[in-house]
Design a protein around this motif. Structure first.
Motif, PDB file in Angstrom:
ATOM      1  N   VAL A   1      -6.946   4.263  -0.413  1.00  0.00           N
ATOM      2  CA  VAL A   1      -5.878   3.299  -0.687  1.00  0.00           C
ATOM      3  C   VAL A   1      -5.096   3.685  -1.938  1.00  0.00           C
ATOM      4  O   VAL A   1      -4.302   2.894  -2.451  1.00  0.00           O
ATOM      5  N   GLY A   2      -5.333   4.884  -2.436  1.00  0.00           N
ATOM      6  CA  GLY A   2      -4.551   5.356  -3.577  1.00  0.00           C
ATOM      7  C   GLY A   2      -5.087   4.891  -4.919  1.00  0.00           C
ATOM      8  O   GLY A   2      -4.353   4.865  -5.902  1.00  0.00           O
ATOM      9  N   LEU A   3      -6.369   4.510  -4.958  1.00  0.00           N
ATOM     10  CA  LEU A   3      -6.957   4.071  -6.225  1.00  0.00           C
ATOM     11  C   LEU A   3      -8.067   5.027  -6.678  1.00  0.00           C
ATOM     12  O   LEU A   3      -9.012   4.604  -7.332  1.00  0.00           O
ATOM     13  N   GLY A   4      -7.946   6.295  -6.301  1.00  0.00           N
ATOM     14  CA  GLY A   4      -8.931   7.264  -6.780  1.00  0.00           C
ATOM     15  C   GLY A   4      -8.941   7.282  -8.299  1.00  0.00           C
ATOM     16  O   GLY A   4      -7.891   7.200  -8.929  1.00  0.00           O
ATOM     17  N   GLY A   5     -10.141   7.323  -8.890  1.00  0.00           N
ATOM     18  CA  GLY A   5     -10.237   7.327 -10.347  1.00  0.00           C
ATOM     19  C   GLY A   5     -10.278   5.935 -10.960  1.00  0.00           C
ATOM     20  O   GLY A   5     -10.432   5.790 -12.162  1.00  0.00           O
ATOM     21  N   PHE A   6     -10.168   4.888 -10.104  1.00  0.00           N
ATOM     22  CA  PHE A   6     -10.187   3.521 -10.629  1.00  0.00           C
ATOM     23  C   PHE A   6     -11.590   2.917 -10.611  1.00  0.00           C
ATOM     24  O   PHE A   6     -11.750   1.733 -10.918  1.00  0.00           O
ATOM     25  N   GLU A   7     -12.603   3.722 -10.255  1.00  0.00           N
ATOM     26  CA  GLU A   7     -13.951   3.182 -10.026  1.00  0.00           C
ATOM     27  C   GLU A   7     -14.428   2.248 -11.137  1.00  0.00           C
ATOM     28  O   GLU A   7     -14.950   1.173 -10.881  1.00  0.00           O
ATOM     29  N   ALA A   8     -14.260   2.666 -12.391  1.00  0.00           N
ATOM     30  CA  ALA A   8     -14.850   1.911 -13.494  1.00  0.00           C
ATOM     31  C   ALA A   8     -13.882   0.916 -14.122  1.00  0.00           C
ATOM     32  O   ALA A   8     -14.257   0.189 -15.035  1.00  0.00           O
ATOM     33  N   ARG A   9     -12.646   0.883 -13.615  1.00  0.00           N
ATOM     34  CA  ARG A   9     -11.665  -0.029 -14.231  1.00  0.00           C
ATOM     35  C   ARG A   9     -12.027  -1.477 -13.948  1.00  0.00           C
ATOM     36  O   ARG A   9     -12.403  -1.840 -12.836  1.00  0.00           O
ATOM     37  N   PRO A  10     -11.891  -2.365 -14.949  1.00  0.00           N
ATOM     38  CA  PRO A  10     -12.120  -3.788 -14.681  1.00  0.00           C
ATOM     39  C   PRO A  10     -11.042  -4.310 -13.727  1.00  0.00           C
ATOM     40  O   PRO A  10      -9.875  -3.931 -13.834  1.00  0.00           O
ATOM     41  N   VAL A  11     -11.469  -5.175 -12.804  1.00  0.00           N
ATOM     42  CA  VAL A  11     -10.552  -5.719 -11.806  1.00  0.00           C
ATOM     43  C   VAL A  11      -9.376  -6.433 -12.473  1.00  0.00           C
ATOM     44  O   VAL A  11      -8.248  -6.375 -11.998  1.00  0.00           O
ATOM     45  N   GLY A  12      -9.645  -7.091 -13.611  1.00  0.00           N
ATOM     46  CA  GLY A  12      -8.608  -7.867 -14.277  1.00  0.00           C
ATOM     47  C   GLY A  12      -7.447  -7.038 -14.792  1.00  0.00           C
ATOM     48  O   GLY A  12      -6.386  -7.572 -15.096  1.00  0.00           O
ATOM     49  N   SER A  13      -7.632  -5.717 -14.878  1.00  0.00           N
ATOM     50  CA  SER A  13      -6.562  -4.892 -15.447  1.00  0.00           C
ATOM     51  C   SER A  13      -5.598  -4.384 -14.377  1.00  0.00           C
ATOM     52  O   SER A  13      -4.654  -3.665 -14.693  1.00  0.00           O
ATOM     53  N   LEU A  14      -5.809  -4.732 -13.114  1.00  0.00           N
ATOM     54  CA  LEU A  14      -4.960  -4.195 -12.046  1.00  0.00           C
ATOM     55  C   LEU A  14      -3.680  -5.019 -11.881  1.00  0.00           C
ATOM     56  O   LEU A  14      -3.665  -6.218 -12.121  1.00  0.00           O
ATOM     57  N   SER A  15      -2.622  -4.361 -11.423  1.00  0.00           N
ATOM     58  CA  SER A  15      -1.395  -5.073 -11.083  1.00  0.00           C
ATOM     59  C   SER A  15      -1.556  -5.713  -9.703  1.00  0.00           C
ATOM     60  O   SER A  15      -2.525  -5.442  -8.993  1.00  0.00           O
ATOM     61  N   THR A  16      -0.601  -6.542  -9.308  1.00  0.00           N
ATOM     62  CA  THR A  16      -0.666  -7.204  -7.999  1.00  0.00           C
ATOM     63  C   THR A  16      -0.811  -6.197  -6.868  1.00  0.00           C
ATOM     64  O   THR A  16      -1.635  -6.367  -5.969  1.00  0.00           O
ATOM     65  N   GLY A  17      -0.007  -5.140  -6.926  1.00  0.00           N
ATOM     66  CA  GLY A  17      -0.049  -4.133  -5.867  1.00  0.00           C
ATOM     67  C   GLY A  17      -1.371  -3.386  -5.842  1.00  0.00           C
ATOM     68  O   GLY A  17      -1.965  -3.174  -4.780  1.00  0.00           O
TER      69      GLY A  17
ATOM     70  N   ASP B   1       2.264   2.188   2.114  1.00  0.00           N
ATOM     71  CA  ASP B   1       0.916   2.773   2.107  1.00  0.00           C
ATOM     72  C   ASP B   1      -0.061   1.893   2.883  1.00  0.00           C
ATOM     73  O   ASP B   1      -0.890   2.375   3.665  1.00  0.00           O
ATOM     74  N   LEU B   2       0.026   0.580   2.644  1.00  0.00           N
ATOM     75  CA  LEU B   2      -0.926  -0.321   3.296  1.00  0.00           C
ATOM     76  C   LEU B   2      -0.611  -0.464   4.781  1.00  0.00           C
ATOM     77  O   LEU B   2      -1.516  -0.613   5.609  1.00  0.00           O
ATOM     78  N   LEU B   3       0.683  -0.366   5.119  1.00  0.00           N
ATOM     79  CA  LEU B   3       1.059  -0.397   6.532  1.00  0.00           C
ATOM     80  C   LEU B   3       0.482   0.831   7.248  1.00  0.00           C
ATOM     81  O   LEU B   3       0.002   0.735   8.387  1.00  0.00           O
ATOM     82  N   ALA B   4       0.487   1.959   6.557  1.00  0.00           N
ATOM     83  CA  ALA B   4      -0.099   3.169   7.134  1.00  0.00           C
ATOM     84  C   ALA B   4      -1.587   2.946   7.420  1.00  0.00           C
ATOM     85  O   ALA B   4      -2.124   3.418   8.432  1.00  0.00           O
ATOM     86  N   MET B   5      -2.235   2.198   6.532  1.00  0.00           N
ATOM     87  CA  MET B   5      -3.649   1.872   6.728  1.00  0.00           C
ATOM     88  C   MET B   5      -3.814   1.028   8.002  1.00  0.00           C
ATOM     89  O   MET B   5      -4.746   1.238   8.789  1.00  0.00           O
ATOM     90  N   VAL B   6      -2.897   0.078   8.207  1.00  0.00           N
ATOM     91  CA  VAL B   6      -2.946  -0.763   9.406  1.00  0.00           C
ATOM     92  C   VAL B   6      -2.820   0.115  10.658  1.00  0.00           C
ATOM     93  O   VAL B   6      -3.567  -0.060  11.630  1.00  0.00           O
ATOM     94  N   HIS B   7      -1.889   1.063  10.628  1.00  0.00           N
ATOM     95  CA  HIS B   7      -1.718   1.937  11.792  1.00  0.00           C
ATOM     96  C   HIS B   7      -2.936   2.819  12.007  1.00  0.00           C
ATOM     97  O   HIS B   7      -3.311   3.124  13.139  1.00  0.00           O
ATOM     98  N   ARG B   8      -3.574   3.225  10.905  1.00  0.00           N
ATOM     99  CA  ARG B   8      -4.789   4.023  11.029  1.00  0.00           C
ATOM    100  C   ARG B   8      -5.876   3.217  11.755  1.00  0.00           C
ATOM    101  O   ARG B   8      -6.542   3.724  12.664  1.00  0.00           O
ATOM    102  N   TRP B   9      -6.015   1.937  11.378  1.00  0.00           N
ATOM    103  CA  TRP B   9      -7.008   1.078  12.048  1.00  0.00           C
ATOM    104  C   TRP B   9      -6.679   0.932  13.528  1.00  0.00           C
ATOM    105  O   TRP B   9      -7.562   0.994  14.379  1.00  0.00           O
ATOM    106  N   HIS B  10      -5.377   0.748  13.811  1.00  0.00           N
ATOM    107  CA  HIS B  10      -4.935   0.623  15.197  1.00  0.00           C
ATOM    108  C   HIS B  10      -5.289   1.903  15.957  1.00  0.00           C
ATOM    109  O   HIS B  10      -5.818   1.851  17.081  1.00  0.00           O
ATOM    110  N   GLY B  11      -5.024   3.050  15.325  1.00  0.00           N
ATOM    111  CA  GLY B  11      -5.318   4.334  15.955  1.00  0.00           C
ATOM    112  C   GLY B  11      -6.804   4.521  16.224  1.00  0.00           C
ATOM    113  O   GLY B  11      -7.201   5.217  17.165  1.00  0.00           O
ATOM    114  N   GLU B  12      -7.638   3.915  15.395  1.00  0.00           N
ATOM    115  CA  GLU B  12      -9.093   4.034  15.583  1.00  0.00           C
ATOM    116  C   GLU B  12      -9.612   3.087  16.654  1.00  0.00           C
ATOM    117  O   GLU B  12     -10.826   3.030  16.888  1.00  0.00           O
ATOM    118  N   GLY B  13      -8.719   2.307  17.258  1.00  0.00           N
ATOM    119  CA  GLY B  13      -9.129   1.427  18.346  1.00  0.00           C
ATOM    120  C   GLY B  13      -9.560   0.051  17.900  1.00  0.00           C
ATOM    121  O   GLY B  13     -10.136  -0.715  18.680  1.00  0.00           O
TER     122      GLY B  13
END
Lengths: 296, 247
Positions: free
Chosen positions: B120-136, B170-182
Motif C-alpha cells: 500500500v506504499g507504506l514500506g518503511g513505516f513499520e515502527a512509526r506511531p499510528v498517530g503521526s500518519l496523515s489521512t491518506g 493507488d487504493l483503487l488499484a488495490m481494489v482491482h487486484r482483489w477483483h482480479g484474485e476472484g
C-alpha cells in the motif's frame, strides 16, 4: 564522601526500612502493587476511563465499611465487602449510563459522591476518627501478613491474566468495531479487566486507603504516557514510576508523619509533574527546545 | 483464500427503531463480482454493509453466504488514532482470524504484514506511531490490514473519501487486484463518474432498491431521478444539493 554524609543518606533512605518491620512489609506490598496496578491504569487511561477508576475506588468504600460494621477490622470481611461493592459499581455504572441515555460522566460523578458519603456515614456510625482516617487514607501499620498476602496475591493473579488478555484488550481499546467484526469478545475481556481493577483497589486499601489506592494505579500511568510511544513501553515506564513513588512515598510518610496513602500519591504526583514538564512525548519543556525541522 | 460464496439477500429489511434503513431488498452478489453501492445520504448503504458483516441484525428477511468470509472497512472508523501503537502492530491485527487472542504471530505472518505495508506504499513505516500518519497514509494503513485479513468478500464504505488523487488511484488499484484474485468486492461510493468507469456492477439504493446489475443500466437517468425524489421525500426541510445528490 565523609562518613557523616553517608550516615545521613543511609538514615534518610534505608534506615527506616532496616529498623522497622512494618515499613518493610508495607514496602514489599506496595512494590507488588506497583507491578500490577499501573498496567491496568494504562489501559484505563487509553480507554478514557480514568474517571471510572476513581469511581471504582470510591465505590468499594461502602462495601469495606459494611464489612467493618459487621466484623470490625477484619480483613476478609472488609475485602469481601469491598469486592462485592466494587463489582456492583463496575457493572452498574456502565449499565446505568446506557439505560439513562448516555452522559456517562454525570452518572459516574453521582455514583461516586453517593458511595463516598455512604461509606463515611457507615464507618462513622460505629467507628471513630482513627478508623475512618485509616480506611480512607491508609496506614502502613495496617499491612499485616494477611494484607501482604492479599497484595502479593493480587499482583500474582493480575500479571498473567493481563498477559493473556493483552491482545484483546489492546484491540478493544484501539478499534472496538473491528474487534466486534472479527469476534474478539471485547465486552467479555472488558469485564474481566474491570474485575482485576477492583481486585487491585481492594488489595491496596489497607496500605493506601480507599481514596488514595487509585493514585498508584492512575498517576504513574498518566505520567508514563510522556515517556514512550507504544503501549508496551508506557506500561514499563508506569511500573518503574509506581515503584519509585511507592518507595519515596513510604519514606515521606515515615519522616513527615503523614498517612501512607497521601504520601505515596504525592510522590506519584511529583513524578507526573516532572513527566509533564520534561517528558519527551508531549512534554511542555521540549516544546520550547525547538530543533530545526527536517527537510521532508 | 477460500473461494467466495454467492451472497443472497431475501426480502431484507433493517431498521433503526421503526424507521427502515434498508427496505425489502432482494438480490445476489455473484462470487467474484465487483459492485458499487450508490445512493443519496441516508439511503441505507452503510447499513447494508454492516448487515452483511454481521454487525447489524436484519429486522426481517435473510442474508445468506456472507457469514465468516467478510472483511469490512467502515466509513467512520471508530479507531482511536491517538492510541500508542506502531503501524506494523496495527496491521498485524489483520491476522486475528489466524492468531486469535492467544496464538503467537508467526515470522511468516510478520513478513506478510511487512509485505502488505509495502503493497500500500507504506514500506518503511513499520515502527512509526499510528498517530503521526496523515489521512491518506492512515487509509493506506487500513487497506494493509484488510489485505492481511485475506477475506474472500471485502466490503468498503466510502474508501476514497477525503483522499488525494494519487492515494485514491493507488487504493483503487488495490481494489482491482482483489477483483482480479476472484474476491467479491462491494464498495459504497459517491463518485458516479468513478463508478461508471471502474465498477462493472452497481446497486442503486434509496432504502428500496432502484436498480441492481450492470452499472450502465442500474444507474440510468430514470433510476437516479427516482432515487433523488425518494431522498427528498425523507428530508423535511431544505432540498439536497443537486450536484452532490446526483451521486
Amino acid at each position: 564522601m565523609p562518613a557523616a554524609g553517608r550516615r545521613l543518606i543511609h538514615d534518610l533512605l534505608f534506615g527506616p526500612f532496616q529498623e522497622f518491620g512494618f515499613l518493610r512489609r508495607a514496602l514489599v506490598g506496595c512494590l507488588a502493587l506497583a507491578l500490577a496496578a499501573p498496567p491496568l491504569g494504562v489501559f484505563l487511561m487509553l480507554r478514557r476511563m480514568s474517571l471510572t477508576a476513581d469511581v471504582l475506588g470510591h465505590g468499594i468504600l461502602p462495601g469495606v465499611a459494611a464489612g467493618f460494621l459487621l466484623a470490625g477490622l477484619s480483613l476478609p470481611a472488609m475485602a469481601l465487602g469491598g469486592a462485592l461493592a466494587g463489582l456492583v459499581v463496575a457493572v452498574g455504572a456502565g449499565a446505568l449510563s446506557r439505560a439513562t441515555g448516555g452522559r456517562e460522566d454525570a452518572s459516574l460523578a453521582a455514583l461516586y459522591l453517593v458511595a463516598l458519603a455512604l461509606g463515611v456515614a457507615l464507618v462513622s456510625w460505629r467507628g471513630g476518627a482513627v478508623e475512618l482516617t485509616n480506611l480512607l487514607f491508609g496506614s502502613v501499620l495496617g499491612v499485616d501478613d494477611a494484607a501482604l498476602l492479599l497484595m502479593a496475591g493480587a499482583a500474582t493473579l493480575t500479571l498473567p491474566v493481563l498477559a493473556l488478555a493483552w491482545r484483546p484488550l489492546v484491540l478493544e481499546c484501539l478499534d472496538p468495531s473491528f474487534a466486534r467484526a472479527v469476534g474478539a469478545r471485547g465486552a467479555w475481556w472488558h469485564m474481566a479487566f474491570l474485575a482485576l481493577v477492583v481486585l487491585n483497589l481492594i488489595a491496596a486499601f489497607q496500605a493506601l486507603g480507599t481514596l488514595m489506592s487509585v493514585g498508584l494505579m492512575m498517576l504513574p500511568a498518566i505520567a508514563a504516557r510522556h515517556w514512550a510511544t507504544r503501549v508496551g513501553g508506557i506500561v514499563y515506564a508506569a511500573v518503574a514510576i509506581a515503584a519509585l513513588s511507592a518507595y519515596a512515598g513510604l519514606l515521606l510518610s515515615f519522616h513527615a508523619d503523614v498517612p501512607s496513602g497521601p504520601a505515596v500519591v504525592l510522590a506519584a504526583g511529583l513524578a507526573w509533574l516532572v513527566s509533564v514538564l520534561l517528558g519527551p512525548v508531549d512534554g511542555l519543556l521540549p516544546r520550547f527546545w525547538r530543533r530545526p525541522h527536517l527537510a521532508g | 483464500m477460500m473461494r467466495p460464496a454467492e451472497i443472497r439477500l431475501t426480502d431484507l429489511t433493517v431498521s433503526y427503531g421503526r424507521r427502515p434503513a434498508v427496505h425489502h431488498l432482494s438480490g445476489r452478489f455473484a462470487p467474484g463480482s465487483l459492485t458499487a453501492v450508490v445512493g443519496p445520504n441516508g439511503a441505507g448503504k452503510s447499513t447494508l454493509l454492516r448487515t452483511l458483516a454481521g454487525l447489524q441484525q436484519p429486522e426481517s428477511g435473510r442474508v445468506e453466504g456472507a457469514a465468516g468470509q467478510v472483511a469490512l472497512l467502515p466509513q467512520a472508523v471508530a479507531l482511536d488514532r491517538a492510541f500508542p501503537i506502531a503501524c506494523l502492530d496495527l496491521v498485524l491485527f489483520g491476522l486475528w482470524g489466524e492468531s486469535g487472542a492467544f496464538r503467537a504471530v508467526t515470522r511468516a505472518g510478520r513478513e506478510r504484514a511487512r509485505a502488505a505495508l509495502a503493497a500500500v506504499g507504506l514500506g518503511g513505516f513499520e515502527a512509526r506511531p499510528v498517530g503521526s500518519l496523515s489521512t491518506g497514509q492512515f487509509q493506506r494503513l487500513l487497506f494493509a490490514r484488510l489485505l492481511l485479513q485475506d477475506a474472500p468478500v471485502i466490503l468498503l464504505d466510502e474508501p476514497f473519501n477525503a483522499l488525494d488523487a494519487r492515494t485514491a488511484a493507488d487504493l483503487l488499484a488495490m481494489v482491482h487486484r482483489w477483483h482480479g484474485e476472484g474476491r467479491t468486492v462491494i464498495a459504497v461510493l459517491h463518485d458516479l463518474e468513478l463508478v461508471q468507469r471502474e465498477f462493472p456492477e452497481a446497486l442503486l439504493l434509496a432504502r428500496d432498491c432502484l436498480g441492481w446489475g450492470p452499472t450502465e443500466a442500474a444507474l440510468s437517468a430514470a433510476n437516479r431521478l427516482q432515487a433523488r425524489r425518494m431522498a427528498e421525500a425523507w428530508m423535511a426541510g431544505p432540498e439536497l444539493c443537486q450536484r452532490r445528490d446526483a451521486a
